[in-house]
Design an enzyme around this catalytic site. Structure first.
Site, mmCIF file in Angstrom:
data_model
loop_
_atom_site.group_PDB
_atom_site.id
_atom_site.type_symbol
_atom_site.label_atom_id
_atom_site.label_comp_id
_atom_site.label_asym_id
_atom_site.label_seq_id
_atom_site.Cartn_x
_atom_site.Cartn_y
_atom_site.Cartn_z
ATOM 1 N N LYS A 13 -7.380 -8.626 -6.621
ATOM 2 C CA LYS A 13 -6.447 -9.652 -6.136
ATOM 3 C C LYS A 13 -6.328 -9.608 -4.609
ATOM 4 O O LYS A 13 -6.416 -10.634 -3.950
ATOM 5 C CB LYS A 13 -5.056 -9.459 -6.770
ATOM 6 C CG LYS A 13 -5.041 -9.511 -8.290
ATOM 7 C CD LYS A 13 -3.643 -9.356 -8.860
ATOM 8 C CE LYS A 13 -2.979 -8.026 -8.567
ATOM 9 N NZ LYS A 13 -3.632 -6.852 -9.190
ATOM 10 N N ARG A 87 4.801 -10.976 -11.920
ATOM 11 C CA ARG A 87 4.234 -10.075 -12.928
ATOM 12 C C ARG A 87 5.212 -9.678 -14.017
ATOM 13 O O ARG A 87 4.978 -8.694 -14.719
ATOM 14 C CB ARG A 87 3.538 -8.879 -12.314
ATOM 15 C CG ARG A 87 4.326 -8.021 -11.440
ATOM 16 C CD ARG A 87 3.418 -7.499 -10.379
ATOM 17 N NE ARG A 87 2.940 -6.180 -10.467
ATOM 18 C CZ ARG A 87 2.009 -5.712 -9.629
ATOM 19 N NH1 ARG A 87 1.437 -6.492 -8.746
ATOM 20 N NH2 ARG A 87 1.625 -4.502 -9.696
ATOM 21 N N ARG A 126 -10.858 3.633 -4.038
ATOM 22 C CA ARG A 126 -10.410 2.641 -3.044
ATOM 23 C C ARG A 126 -9.915 3.362 -1.786
ATOM 24 O O ARG A 126 -9.322 4.434 -1.863
ATOM 25 C CB ARG A 126 -9.262 1.811 -3.613
ATOM 26 C CG ARG A 126 -8.569 0.950 -2.535
ATOM 27 C CD ARG A 126 -7.668 -0.103 -3.091
ATOM 28 N NE ARG A 126 -6.615 0.424 -3.939
ATOM 29 C CZ ARG A 126 -5.799 -0.339 -4.655
ATOM 30 N NH1 ARG A 126 -5.921 -1.663 -4.608
ATOM 31 N NH2 ARG A 126 -4.872 0.199 -5.423
ATOM 32 N N ARG A 155 -4.280 5.284 -1.704
ATOM 33 C CA ARG A 155 -2.901 4.955 -2.100
ATOM 34 C C ARG A 155 -2.340 6.001 -3.065
ATOM 35 O O ARG A 155 -3.055 6.487 -3.950
ATOM 36 C CB ARG A 155 -2.852 3.568 -2.751
ATOM 37 C CG ARG A 155 -2.653 2.463 -1.734
ATOM 38 C CD ARG A 155 -2.738 1.079 -2.274
ATOM 39 N NE ARG A 155 -2.094 0.818 -3.538
ATOM 40 C CZ ARG A 155 -2.095 -0.365 -4.121
ATOM 41 N NH1 ARG A 155 -2.698 -1.399 -3.528
ATOM 42 N NH2 ARG A 155 -1.492 -0.562 -5.272
ATOM 43 N N ARG A 166 0.030 2.354 -14.593
ATOM 44 C CA ARG A 166 0.036 0.955 -14.106
ATOM 45 C C ARG A 166 -0.663 0.050 -15.108
ATOM 46 O O ARG A 166 -0.272 -1.091 -15.314
ATOM 47 C CB ARG A 166 -0.647 0.888 -12.733
ATOM 48 C CG ARG A 166 0.240 1.445 -11.630
ATOM 49 C CD ARG A 166 -0.575 1.856 -10.431
ATOM 50 N NE ARG A 166 -1.206 0.714 -9.772
ATOM 51 C CZ ARG A 166 -2.244 0.827 -8.952
ATOM 52 N NH1 ARG A 166 -2.776 2.002 -8.684
ATOM 53 N NH2 ARG A 166 -2.763 -0.256 -8.394
HETATM 54 P P1 AP5 Z 1 -8.110 -4.701 -4.721
HETATM 55 O O1 AP5 Z 1 -8.521 -5.980 -4.108
HETATM 56 O O2 AP5 Z 1 -7.325 -3.750 -3.881
HETATM 57 O O3 AP5 Z 1 -7.401 -4.975 -6.150
HETATM 58 P P2 AP5 Z 1 -5.939 -5.442 -6.500
HETATM 59 O O4 AP5 Z 1 -6.032 -6.337 -7.662
HETATM 60 O O5 AP5 Z 1 -5.243 -5.939 -5.279
HETATM 61 O O6 AP5 Z 1 -5.346 -4.030 -6.963
HETATM 62 P P3 AP5 Z 1 -3.937 -3.393 -6.674
HETATM 63 O O7 AP5 Z 1 -4.072 -1.943 -7.042
HETATM 64 O O8 AP5 Z 1 -3.462 -3.688 -5.296
HETATM 65 O O9 AP5 Z 1 -3.060 -4.141 -7.719
HETATM 66 P P4 AP5 Z 1 -1.682 -3.804 -8.224
HETATM 67 O O10 AP5 Z 1 -1.277 -5.054 -8.826
HETATM 68 O O11 AP5 Z 1 -1.621 -2.610 -9.114
HETATM 69 O O12 AP5 Z 1 -0.929 -3.293 -6.900
HETATM 70 P P5 AP5 Z 1 0.127 -4.001 -5.944
HETATM 71 O O13 AP5 Z 1 -0.111 -3.525 -4.580
HETATM 72 O O14 AP5 Z 1 0.176 -5.445 -6.216
HETATM 73 O O15 AP5 Z 1 -9.436 -3.967 -5.231
HETATM 74 C C1 AP5 Z 1 -9.348 -2.682 -5.832
HETATM 75 C C2 AP5 Z 1 -10.584 -1.875 -5.476
HETATM 76 O O16 AP5 Z 1 -11.725 -2.466 -6.051
HETATM 77 C C3 AP5 Z 1 -10.879 -1.796 -3.959
HETATM 78 O O17 AP5 Z 1 -11.434 -0.538 -3.669
HETATM 79 C C4 AP5 Z 1 -11.909 -2.904 -3.726
HETATM 80 O O18 AP5 Z 1 -12.748 -2.654 -2.636
HETATM 81 C C5 AP5 Z 1 -12.672 -2.877 -5.047
HETATM 82 N N1 AP5 Z 1 -13.201 -4.173 -5.465
HETATM 83 C C6 AP5 Z 1 -12.607 -5.395 -5.310
HETATM 84 N N2 AP5 Z 1 -13.396 -6.359 -5.851
HETATM 85 C C7 AP5 Z 1 -14.488 -5.707 -6.358
HETATM 86 C C8 AP5 Z 1 -15.656 -6.161 -7.029
HETATM 87 N N3 AP5 Z 1 -15.865 -7.463 -7.306
HETATM 88 N N4 AP5 Z 1 -16.557 -5.224 -7.405
HETATM 89 C C9 AP5 Z 1 -16.362 -3.917 -7.144
HETATM 90 N N5 AP5 Z 1 -15.285 -3.436 -6.500
HETATM 91 C C10 AP5 Z 1 -14.350 -4.331 -6.108
HETATM 92 O O19 AP5 Z 1 1.474 -3.365 -6.510
HETATM 93 C C11 AP5 Z 1 1.745 -2.006 -6.271
HETATM 94 C C12 AP5 Z 1 3.110 -1.651 -6.808
HETATM 95 O O20 AP5 Z 1 4.130 -2.416 -6.130
HETATM 96 C C13 AP5 Z 1 3.359 -1.933 -8.304
HETATM 97 O O21 AP5 Z 1 2.886 -0.895 -9.123
HETATM 98 C C14 AP5 Z 1 4.881 -2.056 -8.314
HETATM 99 O O22 AP5 Z 1 5.496 -0.794 -8.215
HETATM 100 C C15 AP5 Z 1 5.158 -2.812 -7.023
HETATM 101 N N6 AP5 Z 1 5.087 -4.285 -7.191
HETATM 102 C C16 AP5 Z 1 4.208 -5.133 -6.587
HETATM 103 N N7 AP5 Z 1 4.416 -6.407 -6.973
HETATM 104 C C17 AP5 Z 1 5.465 -6.365 -7.839
HETATM 105 C C18 AP5 Z 1 6.122 -7.365 -8.608
HETATM 106 N N8 AP5 Z 1 5.757 -8.653 -8.548
HETATM 107 N N9 AP5 Z 1 7.144 -6.977 -9.410
HETATM 108 C C19 AP5 Z 1 7.528 -5.686 -9.482
HETATM 109 N N10 AP5 Z 1 6.936 -4.674 -8.793
HETATM 110 C C20 AP5 Z 1 5.895 -5.016 -7.976
HETATM 111 MG MG MG Z 2 -3.596 -5.322 -4.165
#
Ligand code: AP5
Ligand code: MG
Length: 216
Positions: A13, A87, A126, A155, A166
């Site tokens: 994402k 989410r 990552r 992270r 997660r």
């Molecule tokens: P990346 O692009 O970083 O993936 P992502 O989907 O953004 O993964 P996240 O871990 O950031 O998602 P998340 O939803 O768990 O975390 P968030 O920060 O939103 O890619 C991942 C890896 O894969 C990278 O190394 C990249 O290089 C690689 N990659 C990408 N595309 C690829 C491909 N095509 N092929 C191979 N490799 C690839 O949330 C974190 C925390 O914040 C949550 O756990 C929660 O505590 C809180 N939070 C955030 N939003 C909310 C919400 N709406 N409500 C409540 N709590 C929330």
């Molecule tokens: Mg992300």
């Protein structure tokens, strides 16, 4: 254009939101990035959410909706891509109503489909550049040689236990949001496996085909 990217942890994402922001001139609004910035800046919000993020638990809906409302107002509800929001069903309901009231409904939600095994492989290697926000993967998208190693962070929620948790939270609380979104917003599912450029091309493809989208 107003978009949201939906999908499990590690679906890409953040990676694809940055690319869409660049190619379509959108503001990138990642709730995870906002929470991590609050933690780094040691704000009240940061102190409140530190343990939740580390454990891979969701931040309460009222806190999350509040921060999104603030950011969207600051962007004047213009052109943006939401990343990691909504989410929970409660967040999705609130978002659809809030954007309707603001006269700024989403044009589309793009869901990135990636199996759990790929998620683990992606997140465990990552690295994020804290200075620029760039997202790397040691094998699939390695950082350029001139980025100093000390800037590349692993992270705290990318440890094996937190990744597992997660994924559980995603399947229990976030995957069910899809049905609500399908009923209220144009919803496109895209295969999130394959290379970064390949996935981007698929997303751009569905957006371009959807001729109703403003600005495409
Ligand atoms: P990346 O692009 O970083 O993936 P992502 O989907 O953004 O993964 P996240 O871990 O950031 O998602 P998340 O939803 O768990 O975390 P968030 O920060 O939103 O890619 C991942 C890896 O894969 C990278 O190394 C990249 O290089 C690689 N990659 C990408 N595309 C690829 C491909 N095509 N092929 C191979 N490799 C690839 O949330 C974190 C925390 O914040 C949550 O756990 C929660 O505590 C809180 N939070 C955030 N939003 C909310 C919400 N709406 N409500 C409540 N709590 C929330
Ligand atoms: Mg992300």
């Amino acid at each position: 254009m107003r978009l949201a990217l939906f999908g499990p942890p590690g679906a890409g994402k953040g990676t694809q939101a940055k690319r869409l922001a660049q190619s379509h001139g959108l503001d990138h609004l990642s709730t995870g990035d906002l929470f991590r910035a609050a933690i780094r800046d040691e704000t009240d919000l940061g102190r409140r959410v530190t343990a939740l993020l580390k454990a891979g638990e969701l931040v309460p809906d009222d806190v999350t909706n509040g921060i999104v409302a603030e950011r969207l107002a600051a962007l004047d509800y213009g052109a943006f891509v939401l990343d990691g929001y909504p989410r929970t069903v409660a967040q999705a309901e609130w978002m659809v109503d809030h954007l309707a009231d603001a006269g700024a409904p989403l044009d589309a939600v793009v869901s990135l489909r990636v199996p759990d095994e790929s998620v683990v492989a992606r997140l465990s290697r990552r690295r994020t550049d804290e200075e620029t926000g760039a997202i790397y993967h040691l094998d699939f998208n390695p950082p350029p040689a001139d980025v100093p190693a000390e800037r590349l962070k692993h992270r705290s929620d990318d440890e094996p236990d937190a990744i597992r948790h997660r994924l559980e939270v995603y399947h229990a609380e976030t995957a069910p949001v899809e049905a609500y979104l399908r009923a209220h917003v144009r919803f496109f599912e895209v295969d999130g496996t394959g290379g970064l450029d390949e996935v981007q091309a698929r997303i751009e493809g569905v957006l371009a085909q959807d001729r109703g989208l403003a600005g495409v």
